[in-house]
Write a protein that holds these residues in place. Structure first.
Motif, PDB file in Angstrom:
ATOM      1  N   ASN A 145      -9.478   8.697 -64.693  1.00 36.72           N
ATOM      2  CA  ASN A 145      -9.305   8.158 -66.050  1.00 36.72           C
ATOM      3  C   ASN A 145      -9.459   9.217 -67.125  1.00 36.72           C
ATOM      4  OD1 ASN A 145      -8.836   5.448 -65.261  1.00 36.72           O
ATOM      5  ND2 ASN A 145     -11.020   5.242 -64.843  1.00 36.72           N
ATOM      6  N   ARG A 146      -9.830  10.441 -66.734  1.00 30.00           N
ATOM      7  CA  ARG A 146     -10.028  11.556 -67.663  1.00 30.00           C
ATOM      8  C   ARG A 146     -11.044  11.186 -68.751  1.00 30.00           C
ATOM      9  NH1 ARG A 146      -6.266  15.741 -68.331  1.00 30.00           N
ATOM     10  NH2 ARG A 146      -6.369  15.382 -70.565  1.00 30.00           N
ATOM     11  N   VAL A 147     -12.193  10.669 -68.288  1.00 36.32           N
ATOM     12  CA  VAL A 147     -13.253  10.235 -69.193  1.00 36.32           C
ATOM     13  C   VAL A 147     -14.578  10.838 -68.735  1.00 36.32           C
ATOM     14  CG1 VAL A 147     -14.590   8.232 -69.987  1.00 36.32           C
ATOM     15  CG2 VAL A 147     -12.104   8.073 -69.786  1.00 36.32           C
ATOM     16  N   ILE A 148     -15.340  11.365 -69.703  1.00 37.32           N
ATOM     17  CA  ILE A 148     -16.696  11.837 -69.443  1.00 37.32           C
ATOM     18  C   ILE A 148     -17.645  10.889 -70.169  1.00 37.32           C
ATOM     19  CG2 ILE A 148     -18.373  13.682 -69.797  1.00 37.32           C
ATOM     20  CD1 ILE A 148     -16.016  15.665 -69.698  1.00 37.32           C
ATOM     21  N   THR A 149     -18.657  10.399 -69.453  1.00 35.24           N
ATOM     22  CA  THR A 149     -19.643   9.495 -70.033  1.00 35.24           C
ATOM     23  C   THR A 149     -21.031  10.078 -69.803  1.00 35.24           C
ATOM     24  OG1 THR A 149     -18.233   7.600 -69.497  1.00 35.24           O
ATOM     25  CG2 THR A 149     -20.533   7.132 -70.039  1.00 35.24           C
ATOM     26  N   LEU A 150     -21.823  10.142 -70.858  1.00 34.77           N
ATOM     27  CA  LEU A 150     -23.233  10.524 -70.755  1.00 34.77           C
ATOM     28  C   LEU A 150     -24.068   9.324 -71.178  1.00 34.77           C
ATOM     29  CD1 LEU A 150     -23.250  14.101 -72.331  1.00 34.77           C
ATOM     30  CD2 LEU A 150     -23.380  13.500 -69.919  1.00 34.77           C
ATOM     31  N   VAL A 151     -25.146   9.068 -70.427  1.00 35.01           N
ATOM     32  CA  VAL A 151     -25.997   7.911 -70.703  1.00 35.01           C
ATOM     33  C   VAL A 151     -27.451   8.344 -70.707  1.00 35.01           C
ATOM     34  CG1 VAL A 151     -26.680   5.616 -69.904  1.00 35.01           C
ATOM     35  CG2 VAL A 151     -24.330   6.383 -69.567  1.00 35.01           C
ATOM     36  N   GLY A 152     -28.215   7.799 -71.645  1.00 36.62           N
ATOM     37  CA  GLY A 152     -29.654   8.026 -71.705  1.00 36.62           C
ATOM     38  C   GLY A 152     -30.032   9.245 -72.512  1.00 36.62           C
ATOM     39  N   ASN A 153     -30.627   9.022 -73.668  1.00 35.83           N
ATOM     40  CA  ASN A 153     -31.096  10.108 -74.542  1.00 35.83           C
ATOM     41  C   ASN A 153     -30.014  11.149 -74.787  1.00 35.83           C
ATOM     42  OD1 ASN A 153     -33.780   9.068 -74.859  1.00 35.83           O
ATOM     43  ND2 ASN A 153     -34.120   9.668 -72.734  1.00 35.83           N
ATOM     44  N   VAL A 154     -28.875  10.679 -75.228  1.00 36.30           N
ATOM     45  CA  VAL A 154     -27.721  11.543 -75.474  1.00 36.30           C
ATOM     46  C   VAL A 154     -27.903  12.314 -76.774  1.00 36.30           C
ATOM     47  CG1 VAL A 154     -25.244  11.535 -75.967  1.00 36.30           C
ATOM     48  CG2 VAL A 154     -26.158  10.069 -74.173  1.00 36.30           C
ATOM     49  N   ALA A 155     -27.588  13.611 -76.710  1.00 39.88           N
ATOM     50  CA  ALA A 155     -27.620  14.471 -77.898  1.00 39.88           C
ATOM     51  C   ALA A 155     -26.352  15.304 -77.904  1.00 39.88           C
ATOM     52  CB  ALA A 155     -28.846  15.374 -77.869  1.00 39.88           C
ATOM     53  N   LEU A 156     -25.597  15.215 -78.977  1.00 39.90           N
ATOM     54  CA  LEU A 156     -24.364  15.967 -79.155  1.00 39.90           C
ATOM     55  C   LEU A 156     -24.613  17.015 -80.229  1.00 39.90           C
ATOM     56  CD1 LEU A 156     -21.301  16.134 -78.545  1.00 39.90           C
ATOM     57  CD2 LEU A 156     -20.957  14.406 -80.296  1.00 39.90           C
ATOM     58  N   ASP A 163     -24.722  20.585 -86.684  1.00 37.03           N
ATOM     59  CA  ASP A 163     -24.548  19.133 -86.699  1.00 37.03           C
ATOM     60  C   ASP A 163     -25.078  18.528 -85.397  1.00 37.03           C
ATOM     61  OD1 ASP A 163     -23.251  19.525 -89.105  1.00 37.03           O
ATOM     62  OD2 ASP A 163     -21.256  19.463 -88.211  1.00 37.03           O
ATOM     63  N   THR A 164     -25.725  17.375 -85.514  1.00 37.76           N
ATOM     64  CA  THR A 164     -26.261  16.681 -84.345  1.00 37.76           C
ATOM     65  C   THR A 164     -25.914  15.206 -84.411  1.00 37.76           C
ATOM     66  OG1 THR A 164     -28.373  16.171 -85.404  1.00 37.76           O
ATOM     67  CG2 THR A 164     -28.236  18.249 -84.207  1.00 37.76           C
ATOM     68  N   LEU A 165     -25.810  14.603 -83.257  1.00 33.33           N
ATOM     69  CA  LEU A 165     -25.586  13.173 -83.149  1.00 33.33           C
ATOM     70  C   LEU A 165     -26.353  12.710 -81.922  1.00 33.33           C
ATOM     71  CD1 LEU A 165     -24.050  10.936 -84.591  1.00 33.33           C
ATOM     72  CD2 LEU A 165     -22.124  11.382 -83.085  1.00 33.33           C
ATOM     73  N   ASN A 166     -27.167  11.659 -82.079  1.00 41.40           N
ATOM     74  CA  ASN A 166     -28.023  11.176 -80.999  1.00 41.40           C
ATOM     75  C   ASN A 166     -27.769   9.694 -80.763  1.00 41.40           C
ATOM     76  OD1 ASN A 166     -29.681  13.701 -80.897  1.00 41.40           O
ATOM     77  ND2 ASN A 166     -30.146  13.049 -82.979  1.00 41.40           N
ATOM     78  N   GLY A 167     -27.803   9.297 -79.512  1.00 46.33           N
ATOM     79  CA  GLY A 167     -27.631   7.902 -79.145  1.00 46.33           C
ATOM     80  C   GLY A 167     -28.032   7.709 -77.700  1.00 46.33           C
ATOM     81  N   GLN A 168     -27.560   6.627 -77.119  1.00 44.99           N
ATOM     82  CA  GLN A 168     -27.891   6.329 -75.727  1.00 44.99           C
ATOM     83  C   GLN A 168     -26.692   6.406 -74.796  1.00 44.99           C
ATOM     84  OE1 GLN A 168     -30.899   5.931 -74.188  1.00 44.99           O
ATOM     85  NE2 GLN A 168     -31.569   6.718 -76.152  1.00 44.99           N
ATOM     86  N   ARG A 169     -25.482   6.375 -75.365  1.00 43.77           N
ATOM     87  CA  ARG A 169     -24.282   6.439 -74.524  1.00 43.77           C
ATOM     88  C   ARG A 169     -23.167   7.132 -75.303  1.00 43.77           C
ATOM     89  NH1 ARG A 169     -22.336   3.403 -70.147  1.00 43.77           N
ATOM     90  NH2 ARG A 169     -20.074   3.325 -70.030  1.00 43.77           N
ATOM     91  N   LEU A 170     -22.594   8.162 -74.693  1.00 42.53           N
ATOM     92  CA  LEU A 170     -21.476   8.894 -75.277  1.00 42.53           C
ATOM     93  C   LEU A 170     -20.314   8.800 -74.302  1.00 42.53           C
ATOM     94  CD1 LEU A 170     -20.051  11.009 -77.144  1.00 42.53           C
ATOM     95  CD2 LEU A 170     -21.252  12.774 -75.830  1.00 42.53           C
ATOM     96  N   THR A 171     -19.171   8.362 -74.775  1.00 42.58           N
ATOM     97  CA  THR A 171     -17.965   8.294 -73.964  1.00 42.58           C
ATOM     98  C   THR A 171     -16.897   9.151 -74.628  1.00 42.58           C
ATOM     99  OG1 THR A 171     -18.517   6.039 -73.307  1.00 42.58           O
ATOM    100  CG2 THR A 171     -16.257   6.752 -72.927  1.00 42.58           C
ATOM    101  N   MET A 172     -16.348  10.116 -73.852  1.00 38.66           N
ATOM    102  CA  MET A 172     -15.324  11.024 -74.363  1.00 38.66           C
ATOM    103  C   MET A 172     -14.050  10.839 -73.556  1.00 38.66           C
ATOM    104  SD  MET A 172     -17.648  14.450 -74.789  1.00 38.66           S
ATOM    105  CE  MET A 172     -18.523  14.247 -73.250  1.00 38.66           C
ATOM    106  N   ASP A 173     -12.986  10.397 -74.202  1.00 36.90           N
ATOM    107  CA  ASP A 173     -11.676  10.238 -73.564  1.00 36.90           C
ATOM    108  C   ASP A 173     -10.912  11.546 -73.735  1.00 36.90           C
ATOM    109  OD1 ASP A 173      -8.880   9.693 -73.153  1.00 36.90           O
ATOM    110  OD2 ASP A 173      -9.350   7.563 -73.310  1.00 36.90           O
ATOM    111  N   LEU A 174     -10.661  12.251 -72.642  1.00 32.45           N
ATOM    112  CA  LEU A 174     -10.019  13.560 -72.712  1.00 32.45           C
ATOM    113  C   LEU A 174      -8.535  13.461 -73.036  1.00 32.45           C
ATOM    114  CD1 LEU A 174     -11.789  15.210 -69.652  1.00 32.45           C
ATOM    115  CD2 LEU A 174     -12.373  15.420 -72.073  1.00 32.45           C
ATOM    116  N   ASP A 175      -7.906  12.303 -72.805  1.00 32.58           N
ATOM    117  CA  ASP A 175      -6.491  12.120 -73.149  1.00 32.58           C
ATOM    118  C   ASP A 175      -6.287  11.922 -74.636  1.00 32.58           C
ATOM    119  OD1 ASP A 175      -5.255  12.422 -70.670  1.00 32.58           O
ATOM    120  OD2 ASP A 175      -5.533  10.316 -70.147  1.00 32.58           O
TER     121      ASP A 175
END
Length: 176
Positions: free
Chosen positions: A119-130, A135-147
C-alpha cells in the motif's frame, strides 16, 4: 457586542491559521517522502537474524538498521514479511523498540512502526514525534502515504493517550 464578535472571529481565524501552519510541517515531511522509490533494494544490518522460512518471515534483532534509498529505519527488533514466488519480495516490515525513521534531516519516532510495501504506507504508533529542523509535531499515530504525499497525525491513536492527553501538539518556527 459587535466588538466581542469581531474579537472571537479574529481568534478563531488565528487558531485556524496556526493549525494549518502546524499541519504544514507534516505535509512537508510527507511531500519529501512522496518521491521515495519503494522498489529500491532493501538493505539491512542487525546483531542477530532468524529466518523463519515456513512463515515467510525474517526476524532481525539488536541494533536493527534498514535502508531503502535515502529512507532509513532503526529499531531494536523488526519482522520482515515476504512472499517467495520465484523471488523474495518484501511485503511488510514491522518494527518495535525505539523506532526511528529518517530521510535527510527529517525524522519521525514512535514505539511501533509498520512499512506496508503493497500500500506504500508507513505508520508509526505510540509516542510519535515528527521533527523537521526546529519544527516538531507530536501525537500517538502518524500515517504517511508515499503515493499521495498526505500524512495525518492523531492524538488518540495509541494505547493510554501518551503524555499529550490524547491531543496533537507541536511547535513551529516563525520566519523573522
Amino acid at each position: 457586542m459587535k466588538r466581542h464578535a469581531f474579537t472571537s472571529l479574529r481568534y478563531a481565524a488565528a487558531g485556524f491559521v496556526l493549525t494549518l501552519t502546524a499541519m504544514g510541517g507534516v505535509q512537508l515531511y510527507a511531500q519529501a517522502l512522496k518521491g521515495h522509490n519503494t522498489k529500491a533494494p532493501v538493505n539491512f544490518a542487525a546483531d542477530r537474524i532468524e529466518l523463519q522460512d515456513r512463515q515467510d518471515r525474517v526476524v532481525l534483532s539488536g541494533n536493527v538498521d534498514i535502508t531503502q534509498g535515502e529512507l532509513r529505519l532503526k529499531a531494536a527488533r523488526t519482522t520482515v514479511d515476504y512472499t517467495n514466488a520465484g523471488s523474495l519480495t518484501v511485503q511488510r516490515i514491522t518494527a518495535t523498540g525505539g523506532v526511528n525513521v529518517t530521510r535527510g534531516t527529517e525524522s519521525a519516532q514512535g514505539n511501533v512502526g509498520i512499512y506496508d510495501f503493497n500500500n506504500r504506507v508507513i505508520t508509526l504508533v505510540g509516542n510519535v514525534a515528527l521533527r523537521r529542523g526546529g519544527d516538531t509535531l507530536n501525537g500517538q499515530r502518524l500515517t504517511m502515504d508515499l503515493d499521495t504525499g498526505v500524512s495525518s497525525v492523531d492524538g488518540r491513536g495509541g494505547a493510554g493517550g501518551g503524555t499529550n492527553g490524547g491531543r496533537v501538539t507541536g511547535t513551529f518556527s516563525v520566519p523573522g
